[in-house]
Design a protein around this motif. Structure first.
Motif, mmCIF file in Angstrom:
data_model
loop_
_atom_site.group_PDB
_atom_site.id
_atom_site.type_symbol
_atom_site.label_atom_id
_atom_site.label_comp_id
_atom_site.label_asym_id
_atom_site.label_seq_id
_atom_site.Cartn_x
_atom_site.Cartn_y
_atom_site.Cartn_z
ATOM 1 N N UNK A 1 42.264 37.582 40.518
ATOM 2 C CA UNK A 1 41.266 37.338 41.529
ATOM 3 C C UNK A 1 39.993 38.087 41.142
ATOM 4 N N UNK A 2 38.892 37.482 41.336
ATOM 5 C CA UNK A 2 37.606 38.073 40.983
ATOM 6 C C UNK A 2 37.154 39.102 42.023
ATOM 7 N N UNK A 3 36.512 40.154 41.540
ATOM 8 C CA UNK A 3 36.002 41.193 42.440
ATOM 9 C C UNK A 3 35.021 40.603 43.448
ATOM 10 N N UNK A 4 34.234 39.630 43.027
ATOM 11 C CA UNK A 4 33.247 39.025 43.922
ATOM 12 C C UNK A 4 33.926 38.346 45.104
ATOM 13 N N UNK A 5 35.066 37.708 44.860
ATOM 14 C CA UNK A 5 35.799 37.055 45.942
ATOM 15 C C UNK A 5 36.345 38.101 46.917
ATOM 16 N N UNK A 77 45.626 39.930 53.616
ATOM 17 C CA UNK A 77 44.530 38.987 53.346
ATOM 18 C C UNK A 77 44.717 38.295 51.994
ATOM 19 N N UNK A 78 45.072 39.048 50.966
ATOM 20 C CA UNK A 78 45.142 38.505 49.610
ATOM 21 C C UNK A 78 46.469 37.821 49.286
ATOM 22 N N UNK A 79 47.549 38.330 49.848
ATOM 23 C CA UNK A 79 48.897 37.823 49.536
ATOM 24 C C UNK A 79 49.681 37.678 50.842
ATOM 25 N N UNK A 80 49.222 36.821 51.741
ATOM 26 C CA UNK A 80 49.749 36.808 53.107
ATOM 27 C C UNK A 80 51.229 36.457 53.264
ATOM 28 N N UNK A 81 51.814 35.763 52.317
ATOM 29 C CA UNK A 81 53.198 35.325 52.487
ATOM 30 C C UNK A 81 54.191 36.145 51.665
ATOM 31 N N UNK A 82 53.745 37.277 51.161
ATOM 32 C CA UNK A 82 54.605 38.131 50.348
ATOM 33 C C UNK A 82 54.725 39.506 50.988
ATOM 34 N N UNK A 83 55.929 40.047 51.014
ATOM 35 C CA UNK A 83 56.142 41.382 51.558
ATOM 36 C C UNK A 83 55.573 42.431 50.612
ATOM 37 N N UNK A 100 44.949 44.420 42.801
ATOM 38 C CA UNK A 100 44.038 43.716 43.712
ATOM 39 C C UNK A 100 44.004 44.403 45.070
ATOM 40 N N UNK A 101 45.183 44.762 45.583
ATOM 41 C CA UNK A 101 45.244 45.431 46.888
ATOM 42 C C UNK A 101 44.565 46.798 46.829
ATOM 43 N N UNK A 102 44.740 47.521 45.728
ATOM 44 C CA UNK A 102 44.076 48.822 45.575
ATOM 45 C C UNK A 102 42.561 48.661 45.560
ATOM 46 N N UNK A 103 42.074 47.695 44.793
ATOM 47 C CA UNK A 103 40.629 47.465 44.731
ATOM 48 C C UNK A 103 40.094 47.084 46.113
ATOM 49 N N UNK A 104 40.781 46.147 46.765
ATOM 50 C CA UNK A 104 40.385 45.710 48.100
ATOM 51 C C UNK A 104 40.348 46.912 49.046
ATOM 52 N N UNK A 105 41.398 47.744 49.023
ATOM 53 C CA UNK A 105 41.463 48.909 49.898
ATOM 54 C C UNK A 105 40.310 49.867 49.625
ATOM 55 N N UNK A 153 42.839 41.268 34.561
ATOM 56 C CA UNK A 153 42.865 40.130 35.459
ATOM 57 C C UNK A 153 41.930 40.293 36.643
ATOM 58 N N UNK A 154 41.555 41.515 36.962
ATOM 59 C CA UNK A 154 40.681 41.787 38.100
ATOM 60 C C UNK A 154 39.303 42.115 37.540
ATOM 61 N N UNK A 155 38.510 41.102 37.306
ATOM 62 C CA UNK A 155 37.216 41.275 36.636
ATOM 63 C C UNK A 155 36.075 41.007 37.604
#
Length: 155
Positions: A1-5, A77-83, A100-105, A153-155
């Motif tokens: 997933x892109x950082x911009x998204x 938000x990013x992975x809504x159907x996964x525990x 991705x979750x770390x960056x988002x957080x 992958x997280x660019x």
């Protein structure tokens, strides 16, 4: 997933910056937040019966709960159907989704002013080694935004 998204998603869930309280942000995104004693675990996220649910360990300090909540909101938000289970946080992880979750957080915490809260240092002794690593890596990211601390992958 892109950082911009991810940045765009954060702007959306915070109502373009109007919301600064993580609990209100979660509520606005239709995420149920429950605080319970989870022993040694920090928190978890799961989706069941059309409900996004985050459980946070109520024994954590206020600031530690915010770190865990931001990370679990990211999964919702990013992975809504996964525990997702929060044991500790840090960079980099083998899992792309954890990075991705770390960056988002990190970005969400920055957006709500967490990193500039002068009271954060008072609670630093309550954070574990991994959480301190998370904070240190984010501070490095703030001071050197071109540093590659996330996976390719997280660019």
């Amino acid at each position: 997933m892109k950082k911009e998204l991810i940045d765009k998603l954060i702007r959306e869930i915070t109502d373009k910056g109007e919301l600064r309280d993580l609990y209100k942000i979660a509520k606005g995104a239709n995420i149920l937040v429950i605080e319970e004693d989870l022993g040694r675990d920090g928190g978890l996220y799961f989706y069941e019966a059309k409900t996004k649910t985050i459980i946070i360990n109520r024994k954590l300090s206020y600031y530690h709960r915010l770190i865990v909540l931001a990370h679990e909101i990211a999964h919702a938000i990013l992975h809504p159907y996964e525990e997702a289970y929060f044991t500790c946080i840090g960079f980099p992880k083998a899992s792309i989704k954890e990075n991705e979750a770390n960056y988002f957080a990190c970005k969400l915490l920055d957006f709500i002013g967490f990193w500039s809260d002068e009271n954060l240092c008072i609670y630093e002794h309550e954070l574990n080694k991994s959480d301190k690593g998370f904070i240190a890596m984010y501070m490095k990211y703030l001071s050197e935004p071109t540093t590659k601390i996330y996976t390719k992958e997280l660019i």
